[in-house]
Design a protein around this motif. Structure first.
Motif, PDB file in Angstrom:
ATOM      1  N   ASP A  74     -27.333  72.828 -50.306  1.00 55.04           N
ATOM      2  CA  ASP A  74     -26.909  73.943 -50.640  1.00 55.04           C
ATOM      3  C   ASP A  74     -25.826  74.551 -49.401  1.00 55.04           C
ATOM      4  OD1 ASP A  74     -29.907  76.060 -49.886  1.00 55.04           O
ATOM      5  OD2 ASP A  74     -28.571  74.554 -48.628  1.00 55.04           O
ATOM      6  N   PRO A  75     -24.953  75.609 -49.665  1.00 60.03           N
ATOM      7  CA  PRO A  75     -24.110  75.873 -48.692  1.00 60.03           C
ATOM      8  C   PRO A  75     -24.648  76.212 -47.555  1.00 60.03           C
ATOM      9  CG  PRO A  75     -23.533  76.766 -50.885  1.00 60.03           C
ATOM     10  CD  PRO A  75     -24.790  76.298 -51.126  1.00 60.03           C
ATOM     11  N   GLY A  76     -24.231  75.671 -46.391  1.00 60.31           N
ATOM     12  CA  GLY A  76     -24.434  76.081 -45.177  1.00 60.31           C
ATOM     13  C   GLY A  76     -25.572  75.292 -44.533  1.00 60.31           C
TER      14      GLY A  76
ATOM     15  N   ASP B  13     -34.757  75.919 -54.997  1.00 59.64           N
ATOM     16  CA  ASP B  13     -34.514  74.449 -55.390  1.00 59.64           C
ATOM     17  C   ASP B  13     -33.015  74.592 -55.763  1.00 59.64           C
ATOM     18  OD1 ASP B  13     -37.392  74.190 -56.996  1.00 59.64           O
ATOM     19  OD2 ASP B  13     -36.962  73.195 -55.244  1.00 59.64           O
ATOM     20  N   THR B  14     -32.302  75.574 -55.606  1.00 57.32           N
ATOM     21  CA  THR B  14     -30.740  75.823 -56.047  1.00 57.32           C
ATOM     22  C   THR B  14     -29.969  74.990 -54.858  1.00 57.32           C
ATOM     23  OG1 THR B  14     -31.009  77.989 -57.013  1.00 57.32           O
ATOM     24  CG2 THR B  14     -28.953  77.397 -56.458  1.00 57.32           C
ATOM     25  N   ALA B  15     -29.316  74.175 -55.625  1.00 56.55           N
ATOM     26  CA  ALA B  15     -28.500  73.303 -54.754  1.00 56.55           C
ATOM     27  C   ALA B  15     -27.674  72.159 -55.521  1.00 56.55           C
ATOM     28  CB  ALA B  15     -29.192  72.402 -53.841  1.00 56.55           C
ATOM     29  N   VAL B  16     -26.657  71.574 -54.845  1.00 62.73           N
ATOM     30  CA  VAL B  16     -25.922  70.473 -55.289  1.00 62.73           C
ATOM     31  C   VAL B  16     -27.015  69.167 -55.255  1.00 62.73           C
ATOM     32  CG1 VAL B  16     -23.878  68.890 -55.742  1.00 62.73           C
ATOM     33  CG2 VAL B  16     -23.812  71.596 -55.186  1.00 62.73           C
TER      34      VAL B  16
ATOM     35  N   GLN C   4     -24.848  70.291 -60.077  1.00 60.69           N
ATOM     36  CA  GLN C   4     -25.312  71.607 -59.584  1.00 60.69           C
ATOM     37  C   GLN C   4     -26.561  71.915 -60.319  1.00 60.69           C
ATOM     38  OE1 GLN C   4     -23.925  74.002 -57.347  1.00 60.69           O
ATOM     39  NE2 GLN C   4     -25.950  74.802 -57.545  1.00 60.69           N
ATOM     40  N   VAL C   5     -27.355  72.556 -59.664  1.00 62.12           N
ATOM     41  CA  VAL C   5     -28.803  73.024 -60.110  1.00 62.12           C
ATOM     42  C   VAL C   5     -28.887  74.506 -59.775  1.00 62.12           C
ATOM     43  CG1 VAL C   5     -31.266  72.943 -60.352  1.00 62.12           C
ATOM     44  CG2 VAL C   5     -29.922  70.683 -60.445  1.00 62.12           C
ATOM     45  N   THR C   6     -29.086  75.432 -60.480  1.00 65.45           N
ATOM     46  CA  THR C   6     -29.243  76.690 -60.140  1.00 65.45           C
ATOM     47  C   THR C   6     -30.439  77.518 -60.939  1.00 65.45           C
ATOM     48  OG1 THR C   6     -26.541  76.919 -59.932  1.00 65.45           O
ATOM     49  CG2 THR C   6     -28.160  79.138 -60.250  1.00 65.45           C
TER      50      THR C   6
END
Length: 119
Positions: A40-42, A89-92, A114-116
């Motif tokens: 995920d970002p960051g 769990d949100t991430a690529v 992508q899973v959101t």
């Protein structure tokens, strides 16, 4: 040339399920290991679950009991069944495979899906 292609990502509510697929262009039995990673970002890319050639599996503590990795050799496909999804769990999610290339190990990656997970 090894190619990996993920599919199955999307938007789901917390508590829901998704199944990711990773289709390989070669026999998955040529790989030393296969697995799923996420980013995920960051944050750095982290291991989610892996499959070794001896069929042993490894899971991140955060997904144990909720995610299941599986593979279908006849269709050269690996799966990640994700149940009881949480917003964290949100991430690529990326498919990874490792195999010997002449005399060295080489990593192969898919493009990511992508899973959101909404709360």
């Amino acid at each position: 040339q090894v190619q990996l292609m993920e599919s199955g990502g999307g938007l789901v509510q917390a508590g829901g399920s998704l199944r990711l697929s990773c289709s390989a262009s070669v026999s998955i039995y040529t790989f030393k290991s296969m697995g799923w990673y996420r980013q995920d970002p960051g944050n750095q890319r982290e291991l989610v679950a892996t499959f070794n050639r001896d069929t042993s599996t490894n899971y991140a503590d955060s997904v144990k009991g909720r995610f299941t990795i599986a593979r279908d050799g006849a269709n050269n496909t690996m799966y990640l069944q994700m149940n009881n999804l949480k917003p964290e769990d949100t991430a690529v999610y990326f498919c990874n495979a490792v195999r010997w290339d002449v005399s060295s190990l080489r990593n192969y990656w898919g493009q990511g899906t992508q899973v959101t997970v909404s709360s």
